[in-house]
Design a protein around this motif. Structure first.
Motif, PDB file in Angstrom:
ATOM      1  N   CYS B  45       0.847  -1.176   0.000  1.00 46.93           N
ATOM      2  CA  CYS B  45       0.000   0.000   0.000  1.00 46.93           C
ATOM      3  C   CYS B  45       0.896   1.244   0.000  1.00 46.93           C
ATOM      4  N   VAL B  46       0.315   2.426   0.007  1.00 44.12           N
ATOM      5  CA  VAL B  46       1.126   3.647  -0.040  1.00 44.12           C
ATOM      6  C   VAL B  46       1.980   3.798   1.212  1.00 44.12           C
ATOM      7  N   VAL B  72      -6.350  20.671  -4.121  1.00 43.57           N
ATOM      8  CA  VAL B  72      -5.145  19.866  -4.294  1.00 43.57           C
ATOM      9  C   VAL B  72      -5.575  18.426  -4.523  1.00 43.57           C
ATOM     10  N   ARG B  73      -5.143  17.859  -5.636  1.00 41.19           N
ATOM     11  CA  ARG B  73      -5.669  16.526  -5.968  1.00 41.19           C
ATOM     12  C   ARG B  73      -4.569  15.484  -6.084  1.00 41.19           C
ATOM     13  N   THR B  74      -3.591  15.555  -5.185  1.00 43.20           N
ATOM     14  CA  THR B  74      -2.529  14.542  -5.221  1.00 43.20           C
ATOM     15  C   THR B  74      -3.142  13.171  -4.997  1.00 43.20           C
ATOM     16  N   LYS B  75      -2.525  12.184  -5.652  1.00 48.48           N
ATOM     17  CA  LYS B  75      -3.188  10.888  -5.710  1.00 48.48           C
ATOM     18  C   LYS B  75      -2.799   9.945  -4.592  1.00 48.48           C
ATOM     19  N   GLN B  76      -1.694  10.269  -3.870  1.00 44.80           N
ATOM     20  CA  GLN B  76      -1.167   9.249  -2.971  1.00 44.80           C
ATOM     21  C   GLN B  76      -2.187   8.825  -1.923  1.00 44.80           C
ATOM     22  N   LYS B  80     -10.074   8.027  -4.087  1.00 48.94           N
ATOM     23  CA  LYS B  80     -10.230   7.367  -5.387  1.00 48.94           C
ATOM     24  C   LYS B  80      -9.095   6.366  -5.596  1.00 48.94           C
ATOM     25  N   GLY B  81      -7.908   6.774  -5.174  1.00 48.88           N
ATOM     26  CA  GLY B  81      -6.758   5.892  -5.311  1.00 48.88           C
ATOM     27  C   GLY B  81      -6.925   4.623  -4.496  1.00 48.88           C
ATOM     28  N   CYS B  85      -7.287   0.805  -6.129  1.00 47.17           N
ATOM     29  CA  CYS B  85      -6.302  -0.248  -5.863  1.00 47.17           C
ATOM     30  C   CYS B  85      -6.915  -1.400  -5.100  1.00 47.17           C
TER      31      CYS B  85
END
Lengths: 289, 164, 396
Positions: B45-46, B72-76, B80-81, B85
């Motif tokens: 996972c992240v 701010v739409r960082t994906k980490q 949604k991320g 996954c």
């Protein structure tokens, strides 16, 4: 998977790679250069690869006709922002609606918005959410009729933001008025306060929301100016569809940029705010009502 | 109270404590009493699993404020991320929603009896393509930039550019 | 003058317990209705995207206004030193607390996300009068509880006057805030006026006293003849008459002002003439049942001071009061927003230009009524636990 760990995006941001408003679609780019076909397509045409290739191939053979350029310009433009960059008050997103181009009985913007954002007509008009609606006006004395779309006006001084007890109704730095549904308690005071009746309350449990437009029972919502699209550098769904399939009444752009098409249009032709006496300085303006 | 009663009292408290904490101690073991949590995509996972188990809510809380309020739409740490996954396929080949006990979040949350509030509003399975058939997460100009480089370079590079 | 002593309610016979059981049952049913509403969403109510505040809000605002007014009797004694009312100060404070809690309960339970009450209590937008009202309501509860404490605790009686003054000023601010919830709304023709605040203040005086009289009449069967003696009844009668007239005054000014302003003719014509629902509720409910009939009863001095007649007048006042709040809250929303002045026929798929219909459903009415039952249950329970009731002293 690796990009999740590295935190980088799947594609880069900054679609046009130009500073300020999108200059593509302006007259200087018309020409027979094949690459200019790419510029034309930056202004918000459908992004399917097939349609894209077809259009690119067709244009490779022909000069861009002025009509097509203007057509693309009429939609307006947005520039994608890098994913980790916050919205800034240097930009103020707005919309210009030319009511004379709004065809009688046309509701393409309404269907585009509902398809994009996932709200539907359930056959219960009293409680169904509507983010945008076509309003028909008739003057009995003069016989004049008019149709125009109405949505959240994204005021600079929004009454809905003033009255929200938890601050869930807020104005983003770039002027878009939104509901933070994590904080919304569903008191509906903002719905009482909105002078345009723009907000909807969700009266029943929802399923299968769009993953980019979360919405749920017990909270209030309204037009987001397709903020998920704007942040990616695309146009709001209603603007895109009106320009692609209907009269081209909607234009979107940066009101703070004097060189953007919308600012130039507002500077040249008279436009009004609805209920301008309230002095809310709305981001949505109307022409030819 | 006699000393015997005190001893019995302390013993019963002790037994209760052990009885309640034992399942937690057995968490690593395979057992039909414990939730079976589906593996996500990729090898990890992240952030490490133990950290995520305790703190995923803090990460999501922080991210949601950044995304909604600041754009701010960082994906980490985006929801949604996580959803894409950790999607679990159901019998029909499509991802299941949170109502299905096999859903990644539901499998643990049902066991822990902690209500998940997120999916009242958020989609609990990855999104489909947008109305124009393209993948939504691509910013505008991605295809265009690829076309430009294809047209200018004359090479056989894929039009989709770098596929992630 | 002999010191008043206070005591717990005794003589709790079958009547008292049946009333308490009834209130408890209503509360349970109301909680069930709330669960039903919360689980299925507001689709099960009559509220919709045009009428966003409905019956629960009518009851909640009614109770909150009555709560601030119920403190009046206590304020008259503590702040204005009218000793004749002093013996009712504790009961008045209790009633204020109970009514406020009942009203707040209804308001909170009707939220779209009542599970987010913690969010409402921790995140504040201080430009919102609603946010200020949350502080005012909680503060009111704390201050009135403190006011009751200093009266009932031995040795702290000297604090009664300062606490009474604080409570009095606080409740005026609170009711002004409640009125301003509507008064600050620029969007709607019937709101957006400064007179909402004083109108609500005047209404609070009226509702509060009516509730106080009702509670005195119905809870203290054995002693009420001594408690509500001639002197007290005359004073209550005078006050009720004055309060009815003041409410009529502010209502008249509100409507006459709108009638003068051409821009607001539409909403006034709708509410006062065209709409069968709101015109009936206004003229029949607020004016005739709520104001003229009680006045007629009270004006006659011998009839007006009769306890039964005054109780009946109080009931009429409260019924008229509900009608008044209904017209304000719901009538004000039913009239369409004036977005396109100059255009006569406006239509859309979202109800633009049309009068909005509202038909309350059972769950929301039950929720509203639950507020009243909760308030009365709390009052009844408190009366049996702590000495709120004055021990009547014989005149001789």
């Amino acid at each position: 998977m690796s990009d999740f760990i590295n935190g980088s995006a799947g594609g880069s941001g900054g679609g046009c790679g130009k500073e300020g408003g999108c200059g593509c679609g302006s007259q200087s780019n018309s020409g027979s250069d094949i690459a200019s076909a790419a510029d034309f397509l930056e202004t918000g045409q459908p992004q399917t690869r097939r349609g894209f290739m077809k259009a690119a191939a067709a244009l490779a053979m022909t000069t861009l006709a002025p009509g097509i350029t203007l057509f693309a310009v009429g939609g307006g433009s947005a520039e994608a922002r890098p994913l980790d960059e916050a919205a800034s008050s240097k930009v103020r997103w707005g919309m210009l609606i030319d009511a004379s181009k709004c065809d009688d009985g046309c509701t393409k913007c309404v269907s585009a918005c509902s398809t994009e954002n996932g709200w539907k007509d359930n056959g219960r008009p009293d409680t169904d959410a509507q983010w945008i609606r076509a309003v028909t006006l008739k003057n009995r004395k003069t016989g004049a009729t008019q149709t125009l779309p109405m949505m959240c006006q994204h005021c600079e001084k929004p009454p809905c933001v003033d009255v929200c007890p938890t601050g869930a109704s807020f104005k983003r730095a770039d002027g878009i008025v939104l509901v933070n549904k994590h904080t919304c308690i569903g008191c509906r005071y903002c719905m009482m306060a909105c002078p345009y009746g723009a907000r909807s309350f969700i009266h029943e449990p929802l399923e299968d929301q769009k993953d980019y437009a979360p919405r749920g029972k017990g909270t209030v919502e309204s037009c987001t100016l397709c903020v998920h699209r704007i942040d990616e550098g695309r146009l709001p769904a209603c603007v895109e569809t009106c320009n692609a399939e209907a009269g081209g009444a909607l234009m979107f752009g940066d009101l703070n940029d004097p060189n953007s098409e919308i600012s130039k249009r507002i500077a040249t032709y008279a436009s009004i705010e609805l209920r301008s006496g309230l002095q809310l300085n709305t981001g949505v303006r109307y022409q030819n009502i | 109270m006699t000393s015997m009663r005190i001893v019995k009292f302390i013993l019963s408290i002790w037994i209760m404590v052990i009885g309640v904490s034992l399942p937690g101690q057995l968490l690593a073991a395979e057992s039909s009493l414990l939730p079976s949590i589906a593996k996500g995509k990729g090898d990890k996972c992240v952030l490490p699993t133990e950290y995520m188990r305790r703190n995923h809510m803090d990460l999501l809380d922080h991210q949601r404020d950044e995304t909604v309020l600041d754009g701010v739409r960082t994906k980490q740490f985006s929801l949604k991320g996580c959803v894409s996954c950790h999607a679990v396929k159901g019998g029909d080949g499509k991802a299941v929603t949170v109502k299905d006990p096999k859903h990644f979040c539901a499998s643990c949350h049902n066991y822990a009896a902690v209500r998940v509030d997120c999916f009242d509003c958020h989609a609990s399975r990855p999104g489909e393509k947008d109305q124009f058939g393209g993948l939504k997460s691509k910013p505008a100009g991605h295809d265009v930039a690829a076309l430009k480089s294809y047209l200018h370079s004359g090479s056989q590079t894929s039009l989709r550019g770098r596929d992630k | 003058m002999a010191r008043t002593t206070y005591r717990v309610l005794n003589g709790r016979g079958v009547t008292f317990w049946s009333i308490m059981a009834l209130h408890a049952l209503v509360i349970l049913i109301g909680l069930g209705a709330t669960y039903y509403m919360e689980h299925n969403g507001h689709i099960v109510t009559g509220m919709n995207n045009r009428i966003v505040w409905g019956m629960p809000h009518v009851f909640a605002i009614f109770l909150i206004i009555a709560a601030s007014g119920a403190l009046n009797v206590a304020s008259i004694s503590s702040v204005f030193n009218k000793l004749a009312y002093k013996s009712f100060a504790r009961l008045s404070g209790l009633l204020a607390l109970a009514l406020l809690i009942g009203g707040l309960a209804v308001l909170v339970l009707d939220l779209g996300r009542p599970d987010r009450l913690i969010v409402a209590m921790t995140k504040y937008n201080f430009k919102s009068i609603f946010a200020w009202n949350i502080y005012l309501y909680i503060g009111f509860i704390v201050i009135v509880a403190g006011y009751l404490f200093v009266q009932m605790n031995r040795g702290t009686e000297s604090w009664t006057k300062p606490m009474g003054v604080i409570a009095f000023v606080w409740r005026l601010v609170l009711t002004t805030g409640t009125g301003s919830i509507f008064g600050f709304l620029v969007a709607r023709d019937f709101y957006d006026t400064a007179i909402m605040a004083p109108l609500f203040i005047a209404t609070s005086f009226l509702f509060g006293l009516a509730f106080t009289i009702l509670v005195l009449s119905f809870t203290c069967f054995t002693i009420r003849d001594q408690l509500m003696n001639k002197e007290v009844m005359n004073k209550f009668r005078d006050l009720l008459i004055i309060f009815i007239l003041v409410v009529l005054y502010f209502t008249a000014v509100h409507h006459l002002n709108n009638i003068y302003i051409t821009q607001h003719h539409g909403v006034e014509k709708f509410l006062l003439m065209d709409s069968p629902v709101y015109a009936t509720l206004f003229w029949g409910g607020q004016i005739i049942v709520g104001s003229l009939l009680p006045l007629f009863i009270l004006i006659n001095k011998s009839l007006g001071s009769n306890r039964t007649a005054m109780t009946f007048a109080s009931i009429l006042i409260l019924i008229g009061g509900l009608a008044q709040i209904y017209v304000i809250v719901i009538g004000g929303q039913a009239y369409p927003l004036e977005i396109f002045p100059g255009w006569d026929e406006i239509s859309s798929s979202y109800g633009d230009g049309q009068i909005a219909d509202y038909m309350p459903t059972l769950p929301e009415v039950l929720l509203g009524v639950t507020g009243i039952s909760l308030a009365m249950f709390i009052t009844g329970a408190a009366l049996t636990i702590l000495p709120f009731l004055p021990q009547p002293i014989s005149d001789e």
